[in-house]
Design an enzyme around this catalytic site. Structure first.
Site, PDB file in Angstrom:
ATOM      1  N   CYS A 170     -22.876  16.005 116.845  1.00  0.00           N
ATOM      2  CA  CYS A 170     -21.292  17.119 118.066  1.00  0.00           C
ATOM      3  C   CYS A 170     -20.956  15.900 119.050  1.00  0.00           C
ATOM      4  O   CYS A 170     -19.823  15.753 118.848  1.00  0.00           O
ATOM      5  CB  CYS A 170     -21.540  18.301 117.368  1.00  0.00           C
ATOM      6  SG  CYS A 170     -22.126  19.187 115.436  1.00  0.00           S
ATOM      7  N   ASN A 207     -18.624  14.612 112.312  1.00  0.00           N
ATOM      8  CA  ASN A 207     -19.577  14.212 111.937  1.00  0.00           C
ATOM      9  C   ASN A 207     -20.020  14.283 110.138  1.00  0.00           C
ATOM     10  O   ASN A 207     -19.557  15.254 109.470  1.00  0.00           O
ATOM     11  CB  ASN A 207     -20.713  13.776 112.175  1.00  0.00           C
ATOM     12  CG  ASN A 207     -21.306  15.748 112.397  1.00  0.00           C
ATOM     13  OD1 ASN A 207     -21.368  15.863 113.563  1.00  0.00           O
ATOM     14  ND2 ASN A 207     -21.615  16.171 111.862  1.00  0.00           N
TER      15      ASN A 207
END
Length: 509
Positions: free
Chosen positions: A75, A313
């Site tokens: 993240c 992601n």
């Protein structure tokens, strides 16, 4: 009387203004932009399946980048790349902790002044942010909620990591606490509400400026709290059993080899539950997309607004017998959805050119008329790609990750796997460690679909995959591939790991 004097000039000017605003453009003719960023949403394992409204409203009316990737599958490093347009080795955010530079004092002083919203604000944009910023945002040691990152006119920043209930927001620097009342507190819906209110206020402006909105949802990150109306959707859905599910493959790094294959039933259950619940949370994001598009239509600016949709992601649920997480170098963790709708984009376009999250910031600046050559960004604007199929573009890019080992979360009943082990899940399956530090060259050419990765460990471990023949990355071919190609990939990796700005986009020889 001269045509452009007195009343005649005023009437002509008013006609021009009415015609201009009738097309939805603000003064100066700059487009508006909306950027919707999801959390942990994959594209390899069906992460877009629940997004039927998003597909109809964005993908079917714009361009889908089928080879979109993140430069680091975690993240905070990924979001830092999005904000700065830089690779990890240039923005120096290596993990989700303050010590890893995530929303640290150094980040605030060195990177925030050069993030894309600062340039947009200087270019005349009204900027709006709502949702998750960086995992350590709002920490009292780095300014707390009173710190509003540079470049944002309206700020609704989530303190710390993704949550759906019982969280704190910084509302333009003022603390706002939320509980567990769905109607008032569910964060995905609240982000939508705040964004619609911002758009409504924009409608009332006498002299509208162009706007940029970033809507950063908690979905599909844990703790996977679905909206009440979606809690039982997909009850019969399981994680996909194809490809690398519950299967090691050959020649993997120790982190993959230590996972038990086949998985214990409890790990399989965890993977399936995570898969379902992640989809459930995404249904509220799908609603958000619909609500924002309707509001853009209502205020008459949809036709002058670019809408971007992306994830920070990917994610895995049982692949290579790893129950749930991201962080790995494989396609399911680094490949993400990216969709753009906006002026001049033809419906249902699909572009296969490899693009990376570092390309978003320069794209936003390019659309705003900002000269990106004056920045230190490593990425490139995507605008030439949808304007011309002959646009010169990269054929490879860098994926880099620095493994964590500072916090051990292993089950006390698990045997010790060694120093630096972190992020362990039920059944003693470890998902990260210090020597999970790696760097990869991901190549996508007409005749070369390859990934070459080097691990920073005492084994000097290398993984190489021919994704044309082995799309699930089951077989590490490092021992059978031409040594000259290995040498070439090694030299290319060295060049990318030290690249800055324009040198990050040179074509390999």
């Amino acid at each position: 009387m001269h045509l452009f004097s007195g009343a005649w000039f005023v009437r002509l000017w008013l006609m021009v203004v009415v015609m201009w605003f009738g097309c939805g453009f603000a003064l100066g003719g700059k487009p508006n932009m909306v950027f919707i960023l999801t959390d942990d949403q994959d594209s390899v394992l069906g992460g877009m399946t629940p997004m039927k409204k998003t597909k109809a409203l964005l993908a079917d009316l714009g361009v889908t980048f089928s080879n979109a990737f993140v430069s680091s599958p975690l993240c905070c490093p990924s979001r830092s790349s999005i904000l700065t347009g830089m690779y990890q080795h240039n923005h120096h955010v290596v993990n989700n902790s303050r010590s890893g530079n995530c929303s640290s004092t150094a980040w605030q002083h060195e990177r925030e002044p050069h993030a894309f919203p600062v340039y947009l604000q200087k270019a005349g944009y009204s900027t709006f942010f709502a949702g998750k910023y960086l995992n350590q945002y709002g920490d009292k040691k780095t300014g707390g909620v009173s710190h509003v990152p540079l470049g944002w006119n309206r700020w609704y920043g989530l303190v710390k990591n993704s949550k759906y209930y019982n969280y704190t927001l910084s509302v333009n620097g003022i603390e706002e606490k939320h509980g567990d009342d769905y109607g008032k507190d569910y964060l995905t819906d609240l982000i939508a509400n705040y964004s619609l209110a911002f758009l409504e206020s924009h409608k009332e402006l006498v002299r509208p400026t162009p706007f940029f909105m970033m809507l950063s949802t908690p979905a599909s990150h844990s703790p996977w709290n679905a909206a009440p109306q979606y809690e039982h959707h997909y009850d019969n859905v399981s994680a996909p059993r194809n490809g690398s599910f519950n299967h090691h493959g050959n020649g993997k790094h120790w982190l993959i080899r230590q996972a038990k294959t086949p998985m214990a039933s409890t790990s399989v259950k965890l993977s399936d539950e995570a898969f379902r619940r992640r989809w459930q949370t995404l249904l509220s994001v799908d609603d958000l997309v619909e609500r924002v598009v309707k509001q853009l239509t209502n205020i008459g600016v949809l036709n002058s607004t670019y809408i971007f949709f992306m994830s920070d992601n990917g994610y895995h649920t049982g692949q290579f017998s790893l129950p749930i997480d991201k962080r790995q170098l494989y396609e399911f963790d680094i490949r993400v959805p990216l969709i753009v709708r906006g002026p001049g984009l033809k419906p249902r376009q699909k572009l296969e050119i490899p693009v990376v999250n570092i390309d978003l910031a320069p794209t936003f600046l390019d659309l705003a008329g900002v000269n990106t050559s004056q920045t230190k960004m490593d990425g490139r604007s995507l605008v030439p790609l949808w304007k011309s199929k002959k646009a010169h573009w990269r054929t490879d890019f860098l994926v880099e990750y620095q493994g964590e080992g500072s916090v051990v979360k292993a089950d006390p009943s698990c045997p010790r796997l060694g120093p630096g082990v972190a992020e362990c899940f039920p059944n003693c399956v470890c998902e990260d460690a210090i020597n999970n530090t790696y760097a990869c060259v991901r190549t996508l050419e007409q005749d070369l679909n390859m990934q070459y990765c080097e691990f920073a460990d005492n084994e000097s471990f290398v993984e190489v995959y021919n994704l044309g023949a082995d799309p699930h990355q089951l077989n590490n071919i490092v021992k059978s591939v031409d040594p000259k190609l290995l040498e070439k990939m090694n030299q290319r990796l060295i060049a990318l790991q030290s690249c800055k700005s324009r040198s990050c986009n040179t074509t390999p020889q």
